[in-house]
Scaffold this motif. Structure first.
Motif, PDB file in Angstrom:
ATOM      1  N   LEU A 150     -10.705  -2.885 -14.128  1.00 57.79           N
ATOM      2  CA  LEU A 150     -11.122  -3.093 -12.742  1.00 57.79           C
ATOM      3  C   LEU A 150      -9.916  -3.156 -11.812  1.00 57.79           C
ATOM      4  CD1 LEU A 150     -13.623  -3.544 -10.970  1.00 57.79           C
ATOM      5  CD2 LEU A 150     -13.335  -5.999 -11.327  1.00 57.79           C
ATOM      6  N   GLY A 151      -8.791  -3.634 -12.336  1.00 57.29           N
ATOM      7  CA  GLY A 151      -7.579  -3.674 -11.535  1.00 57.29           C
ATOM      8  C   GLY A 151      -7.117  -2.290 -11.130  1.00 57.29           C
ATOM      9  N   TRP A 152      -7.232  -1.347 -12.045  1.00 59.02           N
ATOM     10  CA  TRP A 152      -6.861   0.021 -11.667  1.00 59.02           C
ATOM     11  C   TRP A 152      -7.807   0.574 -10.603  1.00 59.02           C
ATOM     12  CZ3 TRP A 152      -3.296   3.574 -11.441  1.00 59.02           C
ATOM     13  CH2 TRP A 152      -3.687   4.872 -11.104  1.00 59.02           C
ATOM     14  N   VAL A 153      -9.099   0.324 -10.753  1.00 57.46           N
ATOM     15  CA  VAL A 153     -10.058   0.811  -9.756  1.00 57.46           C
ATOM     16  C   VAL A 153      -9.685   0.265  -8.380  1.00 57.46           C
ATOM     17  CG1 VAL A 153     -12.476   0.766  -9.034  1.00 57.46           C
ATOM     18  CG2 VAL A 153     -11.899   1.055 -11.451  1.00 57.46           C
ATOM     19  N   SER A 154      -9.399  -1.037  -8.305  1.00 59.42           N
ATOM     20  CA  SER A 154      -9.049  -1.642  -7.019  1.00 59.42           C
ATOM     21  C   SER A 154      -7.732  -1.088  -6.484  1.00 59.42           C
ATOM     22  CB  SER A 154      -8.958  -3.168  -7.182  1.00 59.42           C
ATOM     23  OG  SER A 154     -10.154  -3.699  -7.689  1.00 59.42           O
ATOM     24  N   PHE A 155      -6.739  -1.001  -7.345  1.00 57.64           N
ATOM     25  CA  PHE A 155      -5.424  -0.509  -6.924  1.00 57.64           C
ATOM     26  C   PHE A 155      -5.505   0.935  -6.426  1.00 57.64           C
ATOM     27  CE2 PHE A 155      -1.349   1.557  -7.918  1.00 57.64           C
ATOM     28  CZ  PHE A 155      -0.479   0.757  -7.188  1.00 57.64           C
ATOM     29  N   ALA A 156      -6.236   1.767  -7.152  1.00 61.49           N
ATOM     30  CA  ALA A 156      -6.347   3.171  -6.758  1.00 61.49           C
ATOM     31  C   ALA A 156      -7.076   3.317  -5.427  1.00 61.49           C
ATOM     32  CB  ALA A 156      -7.055   3.964  -7.850  1.00 61.49           C
ATOM     33  N   CYS A 157      -8.134   2.552  -5.239  1.00 63.66           N
ATOM     34  CA  CYS A 157      -8.892   2.648  -3.994  1.00 63.66           C
ATOM     35  C   CYS A 157      -8.069   2.137  -2.812  1.00 63.66           C
ATOM     36  CB  CYS A 157     -10.199   1.877  -4.104  1.00 63.66           C
ATOM     37  SG  CYS A 157     -11.413   2.606  -5.232  1.00 63.66           S
ATOM     38  N   ILE A 158      -7.315   1.058  -3.008  1.00 64.15           N
ATOM     39  CA  ILE A 158      -6.533   0.481  -1.911  1.00 64.15           C
ATOM     40  C   ILE A 158      -5.377   1.388  -1.521  1.00 64.15           C
ATOM     41  CG2 ILE A 158      -4.998  -1.440  -1.307  1.00 64.15           C
ATOM     42  CD1 ILE A 158      -6.840  -3.239  -2.985  1.00 64.15           C
ATOM     43  N   THR A 159      -4.782   2.052  -2.486  1.00 63.17           N
ATOM     44  CA  THR A 159      -3.591   2.862  -2.215  1.00 63.17           C
ATOM     45  C   THR A 159      -3.906   4.323  -1.933  1.00 63.17           C
ATOM     46  OG1 THR A 159      -3.294   3.167  -4.608  1.00 63.17           O
ATOM     47  CG2 THR A 159      -2.109   1.349  -3.560  1.00 63.17           C
ATOM     48  N   GLY A 160      -5.186   4.680  -1.858  1.00 65.63           N
ATOM     49  CA  GLY A 160      -5.546   6.025  -1.454  1.00 65.63           C
ATOM     50  C   GLY A 160      -5.801   6.992  -2.591  1.00 65.63           C
ATOM     51  N   TYR A 161      -5.970   6.511  -3.815  1.00 70.42           N
ATOM     52  CA  TYR A 161      -6.218   7.393  -4.953  1.00 70.42           C
ATOM     53  C   TYR A 161      -7.592   7.134  -5.565  1.00 70.42           C
ATOM     54  CZ  TYR A 161      -1.240   8.333  -4.605  1.00 70.42           C
ATOM     55  OH  TYR A 161       0.000   8.701  -4.145  1.00 70.42           O
ATOM     56  N   TRP A 204      -7.055   6.802 -14.170  1.00 65.67           N
ATOM     57  CA  TRP A 204      -8.516   6.741 -14.160  1.00 65.67           C
ATOM     58  C   TRP A 204      -9.092   6.957 -15.558  1.00 65.67           C
ATOM     59  CZ3 TRP A 204     -11.734   4.792 -10.837  1.00 65.67           C
ATOM     60  CH2 TRP A 204     -11.368   4.684  -9.490  1.00 65.67           C
ATOM     61  N   LEU A 205      -8.504   7.853 -16.325  1.00 65.60           N
ATOM     62  CA  LEU A 205      -8.994   8.105 -17.675  1.00 65.60           C
ATOM     63  C   LEU A 205      -8.837   6.870 -18.557  1.00 65.60           C
ATOM     64  CD1 LEU A 205     -10.078  10.051 -19.830  1.00 65.60           C
ATOM     65  CD2 LEU A 205      -7.704  10.758 -20.250  1.00 65.60           C
ATOM     66  N   VAL A 206      -7.658   6.264 -18.513  1.00 66.36           N
ATOM     67  CA  VAL A 206      -7.417   5.070 -19.341  1.00 66.36           C
ATOM     68  C   VAL A 206      -8.328   3.929 -18.922  1.00 66.36           C
ATOM     69  CG1 VAL A 206      -5.700   3.321 -19.945  1.00 66.36           C
ATOM     70  CG2 VAL A 206      -5.043   5.728 -19.853  1.00 66.36           C
ATOM     71  N   GLY A 263       0.779  -1.227   0.000  1.00 66.78           N
ATOM     72  CA  GLY A 263       0.000   0.000   0.000  1.00 66.78           C
ATOM     73  C   GLY A 263       0.807   1.270   0.000  1.00 66.78           C
ATOM     74  N   LYS A 264       2.119   1.181   0.050  1.00 64.96           N
ATOM     75  CA  LYS A 264       2.959   2.376   0.099  1.00 64.96           C
ATOM     76  C   LYS A 264       3.321   2.797  -1.320  1.00 64.96           C
ATOM     77  CE  LYS A 264       4.820   0.924   4.559  1.00 64.96           C
ATOM     78  NZ  LYS A 264       6.043   0.533   5.325  1.00 64.96           N
ATOM     79  N   VAL A 265       2.375   3.424  -1.958  1.00 63.17           N
ATOM     80  CA  VAL A 265       2.560   3.854  -3.345  1.00 63.17           C
ATOM     81  C   VAL A 265       2.365   5.359  -3.424  1.00 63.17           C
ATOM     82  CG1 VAL A 265       1.669   3.680  -5.704  1.00 63.17           C
ATOM     83  CG2 VAL A 265       1.777   1.644  -4.248  1.00 63.17           C
ATOM     84  N   LYS A 266       3.278   6.026  -4.099  1.00 62.35           N
ATOM     85  CA  LYS A 266       3.158   7.461  -4.305  1.00 62.35           C
ATOM     86  C   LYS A 266       3.145   7.727  -5.804  1.00 62.35           C
ATOM     87  CE  LYS A 266       5.470   8.904  -0.021  1.00 62.35           C
ATOM     88  NZ  LYS A 266       6.570   9.714   0.574  1.00 62.35           N
ATOM     89  N   MET A 267       2.178   8.509  -6.212  1.00 61.30           N
ATOM     90  CA  MET A 267       2.092   8.893  -7.619  1.00 61.30           C
ATOM     91  C   MET A 267       1.568  10.320  -7.701  1.00 61.30           C
ATOM     92  SD  MET A 267      -1.258   6.811  -9.004  1.00 61.30           S
ATOM     93  CE  MET A 267      -0.932   5.258  -8.160  1.00 61.30           C
ATOM     94  N   SER A 268       1.916  10.993  -8.758  1.00 55.21           N
ATOM     95  CA  SER A 268       1.455  12.373  -8.939  1.00 55.21           C
ATOM     96  C   SER A 268      -0.023  12.391  -9.287  1.00 55.21           C
ATOM     97  CB  SER A 268       2.260  13.044 -10.057  1.00 55.21           C
ATOM     98  OG  SER A 268       2.000  12.413 -11.302  1.00 55.21           O
ATOM     99  N   ARG A 269      -0.610  13.570  -9.129  1.00 55.08           N
ATOM    100  CA  ARG A 269      -2.022  13.710  -9.471  1.00 55.08           C
ATOM    101  C   ARG A 269      -2.253  13.446 -10.949  1.00 55.08           C
ATOM    102  NH1 ARG A 269      -5.221  18.898  -7.390  1.00 55.08           N
ATOM    103  NH2 ARG A 269      -4.689  17.797  -5.448  1.00 55.08           N
ATOM    104  N   PHE A 270      -1.298  13.865 -11.780  1.00 51.17           N
ATOM    105  CA  PHE A 270      -1.427  13.641 -13.218  1.00 51.17           C
ATOM    106  C   PHE A 270      -1.472  12.152 -13.541  1.00 51.17           C
ATOM    107  CE2 PHE A 270       0.694  12.697 -17.258  1.00 51.17           C
ATOM    108  CZ  PHE A 270      -0.184  13.326 -18.145  1.00 51.17           C
ATOM    109  N   VAL A 271      -0.563  11.379 -12.936  1.00 55.23           N
ATOM    110  CA  VAL A 271      -0.532   9.932 -13.186  1.00 55.23           C
ATOM    111  C   VAL A 271      -1.825   9.284 -12.709  1.00 55.23           C
ATOM    112  CG1 VAL A 271       0.649   7.783 -12.602  1.00 55.23           C
ATOM    113  CG2 VAL A 271       1.970   9.838 -13.107  1.00 55.23           C
ATOM    114  N   ALA A 272      -2.328   9.703 -11.539  1.00 57.28           N
ATOM    115  CA  ALA A 272      -3.570   9.133 -11.021  1.00 57.28           C
ATOM    116  C   ALA A 272      -4.741   9.435 -11.944  1.00 57.28           C
ATOM    117  CB  ALA A 272      -3.843   9.663  -9.618  1.00 57.28           C
ATOM    118  N   LEU A 273      -4.829  10.706 -12.395  1.00 62.75           N
ATOM    119  CA  LEU A 273      -5.919  11.062 -13.307  1.00 62.75           C
ATOM    120  C   LEU A 273      -5.789  10.330 -14.632  1.00 62.75           C
ATOM    121  CD1 LEU A 273      -6.210  14.910 -12.664  1.00 62.75           C
ATOM    122  CD2 LEU A 273      -7.772  13.105 -11.902  1.00 62.75           C
ATOM    123  N   LEU A 274      -4.567  10.180 -15.109  1.00 65.30           N
ATOM    124  CA  LEU A 274      -4.357   9.449 -16.359  1.00 65.30           C
ATOM    125  C   LEU A 274      -4.772   7.986 -16.214  1.00 65.30           C
ATOM    126  CD1 LEU A 274      -3.270   9.468 -19.254  1.00 65.30           C
ATOM    127  CD2 LEU A 274      -1.008   8.890 -18.311  1.00 65.30           C
TER     128      LEU A 274
END
Length: 821
Positions: free
Chosen positions: A721-732, A678-680, A665-676
């Motif tokens: 769906l993997g991105w949705v799960s990963f983003a939710c688990i890691t705080g994004y 979600w968009l993809v 769960g210790k993942v850091k990413m920029s807002r741009f990467v997170a939004l990208l």
């Protein structure tokens, strides 16, 4: 002018009706209805009542014409035979080569009482021996027809005959919309018992079916109300005679009659089994209420103790434990769609897992909750007391309804589980009653709407469960290995089998033995007949193939999905097969990661290769609804239920589980990467669900595009769906995580497994017990959908509390496990 003509016709009809009414004494609404019924049936189109009765009606009329019975009204002509041809000759009857089905009892015709055998009936070139049953049926039908004609001619008051004929299916509106099932009035027919008829027969409801002789395509189904002395074989003879007289070519007829199914040994044994469970529930609940929550001075009635939620948990190294002697926690290695300690199927499985190596991720979103559904209270001593307490409704119910989860829970997966099963139920709501719609020709227009694609492609909801199953089994097992370094592989497999199978088999047991007795309806006994003749039902398939469900091979044998016992349970077979091979992959991921990743890639390429080969060799269509009857689409038997074509989504989940294990769960990413991201993910998900819209409007994909879509669509859905799960688990996850982590999903997710198993049975019992057909419309089916959700989860809660939770507790008690594998 057209409107004026209609008005004139209406006025003229009213005047004519009024002139007839002057000869009738109408004092009540019932008298008015009787009068209208007489006028309805005393008409030249009496054949519309039922072609099956045509030969008998004509024979009765021939007998009565010599008595001048109908001279009072020369405008009424009941004769329904063919008009002579222009050359003055009567056309010869068509030769029907159809061989009738044997009598259901398999007996030979009995001789007549006078010792002589009646002449056989000739249908085309086939001779059908006349039995006493047929003679009795014909005599009772003749009596009914005679009483009916007498009633409509005011010769007597045999009201029962009118009620029976009025129960027949007749030409309805909507024929041009495909309304070809005229089922009549089921209840009105069965109400004409011998007490009502005052004859030596009562009424029974049957459906007369006509199909094409060569293709067996259904043509027309008509509900008929006949004397209960008639068997399906007798009606077959009468229908074939009617087909000959009507000179219909290439048509075969048969009848299916409503039957009161008796309680056989299987049904009785199932009731005894459920009664034993009920007795244990009463004993366990009573013991806990009056012993564990006993009377005290501060709480003389025990209500305070009962209503307060006890602190049943302690956390040692991040593991939830119960205050039982020697208990360190309950650890299970596989999570499901029930709660976060469930196996990831549409299930509610309680599989607590050791999570000492599972630190909290993102503060409020801990990983897996290692909670056991039931641990016998510490005040109990002795195996029998603990055994009885496994069935306590108090403990089991409070655990299911609790909105709390322990440390290490993947909160977002609760919402994904429940919403995915909602999606499954939505698809089943629309497609289960396809044969019960009264306007089937309007359905293609509805299926072709852009907004309907989310319903038509509801099959991707199953891939969501495959994905979650792979994610959870990998993540949990890796964390367990990190803590202990070894795994009890025997218990690993045994627990999984015992976790799923008892509930699964009990549902099959109830479905096969008791479902025929749940309800009644025009088509209910035919659909749920445990002993059908000449066709198969879901229950008869379960009688043949239940053992394939027990071995979890029902997705490969029988090969046809429609022949499987509990056709929707193909998912469990796949999930179990994926589970069996998962430890080998996980072992290498833990000890030799490159080898484990290589195995995943190899299996993924094998899946893709299988899909490419099957798509090309079978010339599959990339469309959610078959557009060509001669071609199979990608939801057909060859690819839809087979493990080698569905494992890609499971592998995506395993890879994500491995990534979560590495990063904790210790993942850091920029807002741009997170939004990208979600968009993809959004584009991929929408493309999968709505990408085939054009194929429903004549824009068929070319061969290359077809192969690409069928091969990668489910893999792409799992990636999104993997991105949705990963983003939710890691705080994004943002608002998406807020929705998916809503505490309301927690109790529902714990009963998902039972809801998954039960909801199709509930839907079918309701749909086939309806007295009329269903008019396909969005508002009506959404109403049904909401009702299906409420009823399915209500039944699932009862079944989970009374069956699922006790068996989970019994497993732990019998194997004396402080924690699972």
């Amino acid at each position: 002018m057209a409107l004026l003509s209609l008005v004139k016709i209406f006025i003229a009809s009213t005047l004519i009706t009024s002139s007839y009414a002057r000869f009738e004494e109408i004092r009540s609404q019932q008298d008015a209805l009787k009068y209208l019924a007489k006028q309805r049936y005393a008409s030249p189109d009496l054949v519309e009542v039922s072609p099956i009765l045509q030969p008998l009606i004509n024979s009765v009329i021939d007998k009565w014409e010599s008595q001048d019975l109908f001279q009072q009204d020369t405008t009424i002509q009941y004769r329904t035979t063919q008009e002579p041809m222009q050359n003055g000759t009567t056309p010869e009857p068509m030769q029907n080569d159809t061989t009738p089905e044997p009598m259901h009892n398999g007996t030979t015709p009995e001789p007549m009482h006078n010792g002589t055998t009646p002449d056989p009936i000739h249908i085309g070139t086939t001779q059908i021996p006349v039995t006493n049953s047929y003679q009795q049926c014909e005599a009772d039908l003749s009596q009914m027809v005679e009483d009916f004609l007498m009633y409509t001619s005011d010769k007597n008051s045999n009201y029962y005959a009118l009620m029976m004929v009025d129960s027949y299916g007749k030409l309805p509106p909507g024929v041009m919309q495909g309304h070809s099932q005229w089922i009549g009035l089921f209840d009105q027919c069965l109400n004409q018992t011998q007490e009502h008829t005052q004859k030596n027969f009562g009424a029974q409801y049957c459906i007369a079916h006509t199909i094409t002789k060569d293709t067996k395509a259904p043509l027309l189904s008509v509900g008929i109300c006949v004397p209960d002395s008639c068997t399906e074989s007798d009606l077959y003879v009468l229908m074939e005679l009617g087909i000959l007289e009507l000179k219909m070519k290439n048509v075969v007829a048969y009848a299916s009659c409503n039957k009161e199914i008796e309680y056989n040994a299987g049904a009785i044994s199932c009731l005894v089994f459920l009664s034993i469970i009920g007795a244990f529930i009463v004993a366990g609940t009573g013991y806990e209420l009056f012993t564990i929550y006993g009377v005290s001075k501060d709480d003389p009635l025990g209500f305070k103790t009962l209503t307060e939620e006890p602190d049943m948990t302690n956390h040692e190294n991040g593991v939830q434990i119960r205050p039982t002697t020697g208990a360190r926690g309950v650890h299970m290695m596989h999570a499901e769609p029930g709660n976060n300690s469930y196996i990831n199927s549409p299930t509610t499985l309680y599989n607590p897992v050791s999570s000492s190596a599972n630190p909290s991720i993102n503060g409020s979103a801990p990983l897996i909750e290692p909670i056991g559904i039931h641990d016998p209270p510490v005040t109990c001593s002795g195996f029998f007391k603990k055994f009885i307490l496994c069935f306590s409704l108090v403990t089991n119910g409070s655990k299911i309804l609790s909105p709390k989860q322990g440390q290490g829970s993947l909160h977002a997966l609760n919402g994904i589980r429940v919403l995915s099963l909602f999606w499954v139920i939505l698809g089943h709501t629309y497609f289960f009653p396809l044969t019960l719609f009264s306007n089937p020709l309007q359905i293609p227009d509805i299926l072709g709407r852009f907004s309907f694609q989310a319903v038509g492609n509801a099959t991707f909801s199953v891939d969501s469960f495959f994905f979650m199953s792979g994610l959870l089994i990998t993540y949990l097992t890796l964390n367990y290995l990190k803590k202990d370094g070894k795994l009890n592989w025997g218990m690993f497999y045994l627990h999984r089998f015992l976790r799923l199978t008892p509930v699964y088999m009990i549902v099959i047991y109830i479905y096969t033995t008791l479902t025929p007795h749940f309800a009644s309806g025009p088509m209910y006994s035919a659909v749920f007949n445990p002993n059908p003749v000449g066709y198969e039902t879901g229950i008869s398939y379960c009688q043949k193939y239940w053992w394939t469900n027990l071995l979890y091979i029902n997705n490969v044998y029988p090969n046809d999905l429609m022949q499987e016992c509990l056709g929707w349970s193909w998912y469990l077979a796949n999930d179990m097969q994926f589970f069996i091979i998962s430890p080998f992959i996980i072992y290498f991921l833990y000890h030799k990661a490159p080898v484990g990743i290589g195995i995943c890639i190899g299996l993924l390429l094998t899946c893709f290769g299988s899909l490419i080969g099957l798509t090309i060799s079978n010339d599959l269509e990339a469309t959610p609804f078959p557009q060509n009857a001669s071609r199979e689409n990608f939801l057909g038997n060859s690819v839809y239920t087979k493990p080698y074509t569905r494992i890609s989504t499971y592998l995506v989940g395993m890879v994500l589980g491995y990534i979560l294990y590495l990063c904790q769960g210790k993942v850091k990413m920029s807002r741009f990467v997170a939004l990208l991201g979600w968009l993809v993910a959004t584009v991929i998900g929408l493309s999968v669900v709505y990408g085939l819209y054009g194929t429903l409007h004549g824009n068929e994909l070319n061969k290359g595009a077809t192969v690409m879509y069928i091969t990668f669509c489910r893999f792409a859905w799992a990636v999104a769906l993997g991105w949705v799960s990963f983003a939710c688990i890691t705080g994004y996850g943002g608002p998406v995580n807020t929705l998916l982590s809503w505490p309301v999903w927690i109790p529902l997710s714990r009963i998902n497994y039972c809801a998954y198993l039960l909801h199709p049975i509930i839907m079918m019992v309701f749909q086939y017990s309806l007295p009329t057909l269903i008019y396909f419309s969005d508002f009506l089916l959404i109403y049904f959908f909401l009702g299906n959700i409420v009823l399915s989860y209500s039944a699932a809660f009862i079944f989970s509390v009374c069956v699922e939770a006790p068996f989970m507790a019994l497993e732990k008690l019998i194997f004396q496990r402080d924690r699972s594998v």
